[in-house]
Write a protein that holds these residues in place. Structure first.
Motif, PDB file in Angstrom:
ATOM      1  N   VAL A 155       1.578  -1.816  -0.090  1.00  0.00           N
ATOM      2  CA  VAL A 155      -0.300   0.042  -0.391  1.00  0.00           C
ATOM      3  C   VAL A 155       0.149   1.129   0.280  1.00  0.00           C
ATOM      4  O   VAL A 155       1.623   1.567   0.670  1.00  0.00           O
ATOM      5  CB  VAL A 155      -1.361  -0.150   1.888  1.00  0.00           C
ATOM      6  CG1 VAL A 155      -1.794   0.976   1.661  1.00  0.00           C
ATOM      7  CG2 VAL A 155      -2.055  -1.355   0.908  1.00  0.00           C
ATOM      8  N   HIS A 156       0.766   1.560  -0.973  1.00  0.00           N
ATOM      9  CA  HIS A 156       1.290   3.321  -1.009  1.00  0.00           C
ATOM     10  C   HIS A 156       0.327   4.190  -1.202  1.00  0.00           C
ATOM     11  O   HIS A 156       0.132   4.881  -2.308  1.00  0.00           O
ATOM     12  CB  HIS A 156       2.703   3.806  -2.104  1.00  0.00           C
ATOM     13  CG  HIS A 156       3.721   2.217  -2.544  1.00  0.00           C
ATOM     14  ND1 HIS A 156       4.737   2.892  -0.966  1.00  0.00           N
ATOM     15  CD2 HIS A 156       3.092   0.551  -2.229  1.00  0.00           C
ATOM     16  CE1 HIS A 156       5.676   1.309  -0.744  1.00  0.00           C
ATOM     17  NE2 HIS A 156       4.373  -0.017  -2.097  1.00  0.00           N
ATOM     18  N   VAL A 157      -0.054   5.293   0.070  1.00  0.00           N
ATOM     19  CA  VAL A 157      -0.594   6.286   0.027  1.00  0.00           C
ATOM     20  C   VAL A 157      -0.668   7.703   0.059  1.00  0.00           C
ATOM     21  O   VAL A 157       0.276   6.923   1.518  1.00  0.00           O
ATOM     22  CB  VAL A 157      -2.290   5.629   0.512  1.00  0.00           C
ATOM     23  CG1 VAL A 157      -2.982   5.613  -0.797  1.00  0.00           C
ATOM     24  CG2 VAL A 157      -2.818   5.086   1.354  1.00  0.00           C
ATOM     25  N   ARG A 158      -0.828   8.672   0.422  1.00  0.00           N
ATOM     26  CA  ARG A 158      -0.411   9.965   1.335  1.00  0.00           C
ATOM     27  C   ARG A 158      -0.744  10.096   2.440  1.00  0.00           C
ATOM     28  O   ARG A 158      -0.197  10.253   3.375  1.00  0.00           O
ATOM     29  CB  ARG A 158      -0.472  11.450   0.778  1.00  0.00           C
ATOM     30  CG  ARG A 158       0.233  10.861  -0.861  1.00  0.00           C
ATOM     31  CD  ARG A 158      -0.426  12.745  -1.778  1.00  0.00           C
ATOM     32  NE  ARG A 158       0.981  12.844  -3.040  1.00  0.00           N
ATOM     33  CZ  ARG A 158      -0.385  12.739  -4.084  1.00  0.00           C
ATOM     34  NH1 ARG A 158      -1.621  12.019  -3.923  1.00  0.00           N
ATOM     35  NH2 ARG A 158       0.944  12.795  -4.716  1.00  0.00           N
ATOM     36  N   ASP A 159      -2.494   9.781   2.519  1.00  0.00           N
ATOM     37  CA  ASP A 159      -3.060   9.535   3.268  1.00  0.00           C
ATOM     38  C   ASP A 159      -3.834   8.443   3.923  1.00  0.00           C
ATOM     39  O   ASP A 159      -4.894   8.243   3.196  1.00  0.00           O
ATOM     40  CB  ASP A 159      -4.255  10.265   3.763  1.00  0.00           C
ATOM     41  CG  ASP A 159      -4.506  11.073   4.939  1.00  0.00           C
ATOM     42  OD1 ASP A 159      -5.438  10.171   5.917  1.00  0.00           O
ATOM     43  OD2 ASP A 159      -4.918  12.764   4.934  1.00  0.00           O
ATOM     44  N   LEU A 160      -3.591   7.873   5.322  1.00  0.00           N
ATOM     45  CA  LEU A 160      -3.922   6.038   5.326  1.00  0.00           C
ATOM     46  C   LEU A 160      -5.841   6.389   5.628  1.00  0.00           C
ATOM     47  O   LEU A 160      -6.892   5.843   5.079  1.00  0.00           O
ATOM     48  CB  LEU A 160      -3.284   5.550   6.190  1.00  0.00           C
ATOM     49  CG  LEU A 160      -2.102   4.790   5.485  1.00  0.00           C
ATOM     50  CD1 LEU A 160      -1.437   3.928   6.895  1.00  0.00           C
ATOM     51  CD2 LEU A 160      -2.721   3.264   4.960  1.00  0.00           C
TER      52      LEU A 160
END
Length: 215
Positions: A155-160
């Protein structure tokens, strides 16, 4: 979140087994009558007759049919706990199966009665119990999904937190809409498209911003 309608608050909380059984019978009858006759024709008289109770007995528990439908929606929401989440594989390469498990859980929760589901979505008014159930379920599911995303290496997102809220809303909104009228799109297509869309989104920033990959 809509404000609660005080007219929908149940009148009597059963304290004895016999009273609880009567209340359960009324709710089961309401689900059957709404699904068979529709909401407009699903009168309290018809529900009382199907439950084999007097109309006076029905009104001891519920002030109107709107309150009955709201309580059915509360129960529908409370049954939607994702019990398998803690047993999912979080190893590298397992993101797609994880998202498929999430989507399939939502679909399975809405398979039982498309007609009743459609009526609940279109006709339900908001009792305080329903407002509380929506808030409780939403917070629980978002936190559950956020925890899984935080621990998954792919998982690679700016805001979990934002990602978890978007995923939960996307899955539930589309599942509600299409399972209430399954003729519009095959269930398998719904599942596959949601899984592909969400999996690509979660992998999209790989190698860019590492902030979202932590807790």
């Amino acid at each position: 979140m809509p404000s609660a309608d005080r007219r929908l608050q149940p009148r009597r909380k059963p304290r004895q087994v016999r009273a609880e059984l009567t209340r359960e019978r009324i709710l089961a009858a309401a689900a059957h009558v709404f699904a068979e006759y529709g909401y407009a024709a699903g009168t309290t008289n018809r529900i009382a007759e199907h439950a084999r109770v007097s109309i006076g007995s029905l009104y001891q528990y519920f002030p109107n049919k709107d309150a009955l439908l709201a309580e059915l929606m509360v129960r529908h929401i409370d049954r939607g706990t994702w019990t398998e989440a803690d047993r999912l594989d979080l190893s590298p390469g397992s993101l797609e199966p994880l998202i498929r498990a999430l989507v399939r859980d939502a679909i399975d929760h809405h398979r039982d009665d498309p007609q009743l589901l459609r009526i609940m979505i279109e006709e339900t008014s908001f009792s305080q119990d329903l407002v509380d159930a929506i808030d409780r379920h939403g917070r629980s599911r978002v936190e559950q999904v956020r925890g899984l995303l935080a621990r998954h290496p792919d998982v690679h997102v700016r805001d979990l937190g934002a990602a978890a809220e978007l995923i939960v809303f996307t899955v539930e909104a589309n599942t509600h809409k299409l399972m209430a009228d399954p003729r519009t799109l095959p269930v398998e297509t719904l599942e596959n498209e949601l899984v592909d869309m969400i999996t690509r989104y979660l992998r999209g920033n790989a190698g860019g911003n590492d902030e979202g990959s932590g807790a």
